[in-house]
Design an enzyme around this catalytic site. Structure first.
Site, PDB file in Angstrom:
ATOM      1  N   HIS A 210       0.824  -1.213   0.000  1.00 28.03           N
ATOM      2  CA  HIS A 210       0.000   0.000   0.000  1.00 28.03           C
ATOM      3  C   HIS A 210       0.859   1.264   0.000  1.00 28.03           C
ATOM      4  O   HIS A 210       0.436   2.316  -0.447  1.00 28.03           O
ATOM      5  CB  HIS A 210      -0.903   0.044   1.236  1.00 28.03           C
ATOM      6  CG  HIS A 210      -1.791  -1.144   1.363  1.00 28.03           C
ATOM      7  ND1 HIS A 210      -2.674  -1.530   0.382  1.00 28.03           N
ATOM      8  CD2 HIS A 210      -1.936  -2.049   2.364  1.00 28.03           C
ATOM      9  CE1 HIS A 210      -3.324  -2.614   0.767  1.00 28.03           C
ATOM     10  NE2 HIS A 210      -2.894  -2.954   1.956  1.00 28.03           N
TER      11      HIS A 210
ATOM     12  N   HIS B 285       5.339   6.882   6.599  1.00 26.54           N
ATOM     13  CA  HIS B 285       5.087   6.358   5.262  1.00 26.54           C
ATOM     14  C   HIS B 285       4.660   7.509   4.366  1.00 26.54           C
ATOM     15  O   HIS B 285       4.442   8.637   4.842  1.00 26.54           O
ATOM     16  CB  HIS B 285       4.007   5.271   5.323  1.00 26.54           C
ATOM     17  CG  HIS B 285       2.714   5.789   5.849  1.00 26.54           C
ATOM     18  ND1 HIS B 285       2.381   5.752   7.179  1.00 26.54           N
ATOM     19  CD2 HIS B 285       1.672   6.406   5.230  1.00 26.54           C
ATOM     20  CE1 HIS B 285       1.187   6.294   7.350  1.00 26.54           C
ATOM     21  NE2 HIS B 285       0.741   6.707   6.187  1.00 26.54           N
TER      22      HIS B 285
ATOM     23  N   HIS C 101       2.369   8.950   0.774  1.00 24.25           N
ATOM     24  CA  HIS C 101       1.279   8.804  -0.187  1.00 24.25           C
ATOM     25  C   HIS C 101       1.666   9.597  -1.432  1.00 24.25           C
ATOM     26  O   HIS C 101       2.255  10.672  -1.321  1.00 24.25           O
ATOM     27  CB  HIS C 101      -0.031   9.350   0.390  1.00 24.25           C
ATOM     28  CG  HIS C 101      -0.504   8.622   1.616  1.00 24.25           C
ATOM     29  ND1 HIS C 101      -1.380   7.562   1.574  1.00 24.25           N
ATOM     30  CD2 HIS C 101      -0.197   8.804   2.925  1.00 24.25           C
ATOM     31  CE1 HIS C 101      -1.608   7.120   2.800  1.00 24.25           C
ATOM     32  NE2 HIS C 101      -0.901   7.865   3.647  1.00 24.25           N
TER      33      HIS C 101
ATOM     34  N   GLU D 289      -3.108  13.215   0.315  1.00 23.63           N
ATOM     35  CA  GLU D 289      -4.399  12.788   0.854  1.00 23.63           C
ATOM     36  C   GLU D 289      -5.244  13.993   1.257  1.00 23.63           C
ATOM     37  O   GLU D 289      -6.372  14.143   0.823  1.00 23.63           O
ATOM     38  CB  GLU D 289      -4.180  11.866   2.056  1.00 23.63           C
ATOM     39  CG  GLU D 289      -3.531  10.551   1.653  1.00 23.63           C
ATOM     40  CD  GLU D 289      -4.099   9.374   2.429  1.00 23.63           C
ATOM     41  OE1 GLU D 289      -3.807   9.280   3.632  1.00 23.63           O
ATOM     42  OE2 GLU D 289      -4.819   8.566   1.824  1.00 23.63           O
TER      43      GLU D 289
ATOM     44  N   HIS E  64       3.358  10.968   6.200  1.00 24.55           N
ATOM     45  CA  HIS E  64       2.674  10.779   7.479  1.00 24.55           C
ATOM     46  C   HIS E  64       3.642  10.172   8.480  1.00 24.55           C
ATOM     47  O   HIS E  64       4.173   9.088   8.261  1.00 24.55           O
ATOM     48  CB  HIS E  64       1.463   9.842   7.319  1.00 24.55           C
ATOM     49  CG  HIS E  64       0.332  10.479   6.576  1.00 24.55           C
ATOM     50  ND1 HIS E  64      -0.716   9.754   6.036  1.00 24.55           N
ATOM     51  CD2 HIS E  64       0.082  11.794   6.299  1.00 24.55           C
ATOM     52  CE1 HIS E  64      -1.560  10.600   5.457  1.00 24.55           C
ATOM     53  NE2 HIS E  64      -1.097  11.836   5.600  1.00 24.55           N
TER      54      HIS E  64
ATOM     55  N   THR F 142      -6.363   6.815   7.492  1.00 24.74           N
ATOM     56  CA  THR F 142      -6.919   6.980   6.142  1.00 24.74           C
ATOM     57  C   THR F 142      -6.958   5.658   5.385  1.00 24.74           C
ATOM     58  O   THR F 142      -7.219   5.634   4.200  1.00 24.74           O
ATOM     59  CB  THR F 142      -6.111   8.007   5.327  1.00 24.74           C
ATOM     60  OG1 THR F 142      -4.789   7.496   5.105  1.00 24.74           O
ATOM     61  CG2 THR F 142      -6.044   9.338   6.044  1.00 24.74           C
TER      62      THR F 142
HETATM   63 ZN   LIG Z   1      -0.983   7.711   5.653  1.00 22.60          ZN
END
Ligand SMILES: [Zn+2]
Length: 375
Positions: free
Chosen positions: A100, A126, A128, A138, A151, A232
């Site tokens: 992910h 991590h 995004h 996000e 994040h 999220t």
């Molecule tokens: Zn995140």
């Protein structure tokens, strides 16, 4: 800021028996190993998450769009302070592709020592991102989506365990910052990015030598938005006290591109667009540690002191307001001057067009007489 090291690592916690949440979430837990217990959710079926994970259909979900004009200025929000952030190169951190996102495990010695009512300990960070076709942060600000988002996930150690903290209101704190294309490489991100090719496939893991984690965040940790939200990703626990920094982090276009094109996710497809769409606020308030709104509204807090006084960007914000006032004054002055000039021109024309008007003595040009033209 002091960056003292205390030594206890999350890997140690794992060795002592702590295991990840049963569903797995890149926000809150140790990354999932590929296998039969792999979380079944994917970004392709975001709309279905709530069927298997009911919290995902809740009313305090993340991410959100931050409408700056609706934010509420709260002088109580002090700058975020990190401690234990400058990790020794001898300390090996796990970097993993969990299908992910890319997750870097952080030692619990890294803490948030200011900006929250209580201390929090680090778990992991991590990222995004989007794809070469579009951005992938996000959170959005006034509808704008940035190229990516980092994040940094922390937990409240006053709970008995991380697992318990994840499920309790205020149990988690996530520091978020937007990634944006800038003119040059960001050296702070190199330790992460240069090893991405070692973990291209889902489930792959490598070791990264300790570095200064704080370099991954914006330099100004004093200006941020704060709201109550959720993970999220499934299971979408509504236990996150979010901080979204106002200042963005700049990476080169090549670095952003590396992030967007190196990793593979489910079914060996490119791991791209790993962001959730923004969720409804459902009446939640978004606080700001600075005056973000055009017509800022203050939280009426008893005994509130001055705004963050030593914050240079806050001073810049005040300067911008002063500039607005000056611009308005100059505009009015200009309008008055222009009006006076027009009145003057009008009066001059009126004088010159009167039938009985005579040329002024100092007028150089005089119309040629009929006699002169006849020569
Ligand atoms: Zn995140």
């Amino acid at each position: 800021m002091s960056c003292t090291r205390l030594g206890l690592s999350l890997l140690l916690l794992a060795a002592l028996g702590w295991t990840e949440d049963e569903h797995g979430s890149e926000h809150a837990s140790h990354p999932k190993k590929k296998g039969p217990d792999h979380g079944h959710w994917s970004y392709a079926d975001k709309a279905q998450w709530q069927l298997e994970y009911p919290y995902c259909g809740g009313q305090m979900q993340s991410p959100i769009n931050i409408d700056t004009n609706s934010t509420i200025f709260s002088p109580e929000l002090q700058p975020v302070v990190l401690a234990g952030c400058n990790l020794d190169p001898s300390e090996q951190l796990s970097l993993m592709n969990n299908g992910h996102t890319v997750v870097l495990q952080l030692p619990g010695s890294l803490t948030i020592a200011g900006g929250y009512p209580q201390e929090h300990r680090a778990m992991q960070l991590h990222l995004h991102w989007g794809s070469p076709a579009g951005p992938g942060s996000e959170h959005t600000v006034d509808g704008r989506r940035y190229d990516g988002e980092i994040h940094m996930v922390y937990y409240n150690p006053s709970y008995e365990s991380i697992k318990e903290a994840m499920r309790q209101p205020g149990g988690l704190a996530v520091l978020a910052a937007f990634l944006q294309v800038g003119p040059e490489d960001n050296v702070h991100y190199q330790p992460l990015l240069e090893q991405l090719d070692e973990i291209q496939e889902e489930g792959k893991e490598t070791a990264v030598a300790g570095f200064n984690i704080e370099g991954l965040l914006p330099t100004n940790l004093g200006r941020y938005y704060r709201y109550s939200g959720s993970l999220t990703t499934p299971p979408c626990y509504q236990t996150v006290n979010w901080t979204v920094f106002n200042q963005t982090v700049l990476l080169s276009k090549e670095q952003i591109s590396l992030l967007e094109t190196t990793l593979q996710g489910d079914d060996d497809k490119d791991l791209q667009n790993n962001f959730r769409l923004t969720q409804s606020l459902h009446g939640r308030k978004v606080l700001a540690s600075f005056q973000a709104a055009l017509s800022p509204r203050r939280v009426p807090l008893p005994g509130a002191g001055c705004p963050p006084c030593g914050d240079s960007e806050n001073q810049l914000g005040l300067s911008l307001q002063t500039a607005d006032v000056l611009a308005g004054l100059f505009g009015v002055l200009f309008a008055v001057t222009a009006l006076a000039f027009l009145i003057y021109i009008h009066k001059q024309r009126s004088q010159n067009t009167r039938p009985d008007s005579h040329p002024k003595p100092n007028v150089i040009y005089t119309a040629a007489t009929t006699d002169e033209n006849a020569v």
